[in-house]
Design an enzyme around this catalytic site. Structure first.
Site, short mmCIF file in Angstrom:
data_model
loop_
_atom_site.label_atom_id
_atom_site.label_comp_id
_atom_site.label_asym_id
_atom_site.label_seq_id
_atom_site.Cartn_x
_atom_site.Cartn_y
_atom_site.Cartn_z
N CYS A 74 0.76 -1.25 0.00
CA CYS A 74 0.00 0.00 0.00
C CYS A 74 0.79 1.31 0.00
O CYS A 74 0.65 2.13 -0.92
CB CYS A 74 -0.97 0.00 1.17
N HIS A 129 -1.84 7.10 4.26
CA HIS A 129 -0.79 6.08 4.42
C HIS A 129 0.54 6.46 3.77
O HIS A 129 1.26 5.59 3.29
CB HIS A 129 -1.28 4.73 3.91
#
Length: 472
Positions: A74, A129
């Site tokens: 991710c 993130h």
């Protein structure tokens, strides 16, 4: 004659400049899922999951069959999209736990920064993130990297997709929200499009759904709509993807209502391949599919990096078309900037290629192969390049290093000092499953791609950041 040529050149430049400053420039809406597999959508061949809105989007645009994320995990994948660079090159080596020193540095060139300087309104909605110290002055936040407006979480939706409590809006904690995360994110995006942004300016919206990443929660009506899904957690996962489809449908409907559809380039994709069921105990709902591809999330094989990719732009992208041209999220920065008239500084070490001319029906050729690096990938295969139909995979001499365990002290030396011991060669047009290693049959291809792979690896790691050394 020279004067006429000069006059014509000036005229062309004036036309291009006026277009770049016009209010009718393209808008950009990028929708990215989390852990959605290549085979998870109905329009990519899933036999059970229903995705009518994404089927419709594909019927109105192009379905890419060789669309790639920047990484098989991710945080690096998101960093690649935002910077247009190989994630290793900007120091994002793995997923970023809360509190980690790893982050995208404020001085990096980013897509929202460049579009913002060209007069665009920019917004981030969903999973961020790209730093460990989220909503803290100790590290750059979304606004420091070019987003005018942000409604985001550091990582996953907590405590699950249902009624998440960890969103932050422009630096202020939101508190409890009602509904499922993708719907909450879609509603916030719609409110921004309708009531917040300056409607006189073009926009770039990055919508990053948490679904279908664990911990998965789905609307009960959708769960019950999959009575034939008998494996534990299977109906929850299928319903989760269909709920994402609902959210996409809501966004597309709003674009229609605001009369923005014809002037908005929409891209739907995923950050990496699907999660496996056996990596950790709480992943029992992760029933994602890589389709015919080898590997899943955390693999450098295509199952980890080849993902769904659907793009729509009425009048420019042929409705119902399909393309096997290799496309990567690294291409978004140069493509969007060219279409927007945003100048990319010559100092930017971009790894993507502008695909803008494809909208005019022209053929685009890459200057260099696509490149991926993930040092914590499953197995010894850690680096790969793709050039046309050929993919070369590099294996290293360190063995498997706790796949997906996050960047730790001491990992810097692994990245800087690794030696590659073997290579595998695949023809992806003939062998989408990467089952037949052809290195013995095509040594000349191995030699050419090996040279490109090693050169790019050296370039990407030349100024690698030792985050824990910097933090001390």
């Amino acid at each position: 004659m020279n004067y006429l040529r000069f006059h014509f050149a000036v005229l062309v430049m004036c036309v291009l400049t006026s277009f770049a400053q016009a209010d009718d420039r393209l808008n950009f809406l990028v929708i990215m899922c989390d852990d959605l597999g290549y085979g998870d959508l109905e329009c990519y061949g899933h036999p059970e999951i229903r995705t009518p809105n994404l089927n419709k989007l594909a019927s109105e645009g192009v379905r890419f069959t060789s669309y790639y994320s920047a990484a098989p995990v991710c945080s690096p994948s998101r960093a690649g999209l935002i910077t247009g660079q190989t994630p290793t090159q900007v120091g994002i080596y793995d997923w970023i736990p809360g509190g980690s020193p790893m982050h995208i540095r404020a001085e990096e060139v980013t897509l929202p920064k460049l579009l913002k300087t060209a007069g665009y309104e920019t917004g981030l909605f969903g999973k961020w993130h790209c730093n460990g110290k989220f909503n803290s002055p100790e590290q750059p936040q979304p606004n420091d990297l070019g987003f005018d407006y942000w409604f985001a979480t550091q990582n996953n939706a907590n405590p699950s997709h249902e009624n998440p409590t960890n969103f932050v809006r422009n630096g202020k904690r939101v508190g409890p929200t009602q509904g499922f995360s993708c719907q909450v994110v879609a509603d916030e995006t719609i409110d921004w499009l309708t009531n917040v942004r300056n409607s006189d300016k073009p926009f770039f919206a990055l919508v990053t759904f948490h679904e279908p990443h664990e911990p998965i929660a789905s609307p009960e009506d959708l769960v019950q709509s999959y009575p034939d899904a008998h494996k534990k957690g299977e109906a929850l996962y299928y319903a989760n993807v269909t709920n994402v489809d609902r959210a996409v449908g809501k966004l597309m409907q709003k674009l229609d209502e605001l009369k923005l559809s014809d002037n908005t380039l929409v891209l739907f994709t995923s950050d990496n391949g699907p999660e496996t069921l056996n990596r950790y105990k709480t992943a029992w709902r992760s029933h994602g599919s890589p389709g015919p591809l080898r590997g899943m999330k955390l693999h450098i094989y295509d199952g980890g990096i080849r993902v769904p990719g659907i793009a729509r732009l009425p009048g420019k992208i042929e409705a119902g078309s399909e393309s096997d041209f290799p496309v990567c999220s690294l291409d978004l920065l140069p493509t969007f900037c060219e279409l927007a008239g945003a100048k990319v500084p010559q100092s930017a070490k971009l790894d993507g290629t502008s695909l803008a001319r494809m909208l005019e029906g022209e053929t685009v050729k890459r200057d260099k192969p696509l490149f991926w690096h993930y040092y914590r990938a499953f197995g010894d295969a850690k680096v790969a390049v793709r050039d046309g139909d050929w993919k070369l995979v590099a294996l290293w001499n360190q063995g498997e290093v706790s796949p997906g365990a996050a960047y730790k002290k001491g990992d810097y030396s692994l990245i800087k000092n690794v030696k590659f011991t073997d290579f595998e060669l695949y023809n992806l047009r003939e062998d989408i499953a990467e089952a037949n290693d052809l290195k013995e049959q095509h040594p000349e291809v191995v030699l050419r791609l090996k040279k490109a792979l090693l050169a790019k690896y050296d370039e990407a790691t030349a100024n690698a950041i030792d985050w824990y050394a910097e933090a001390n």
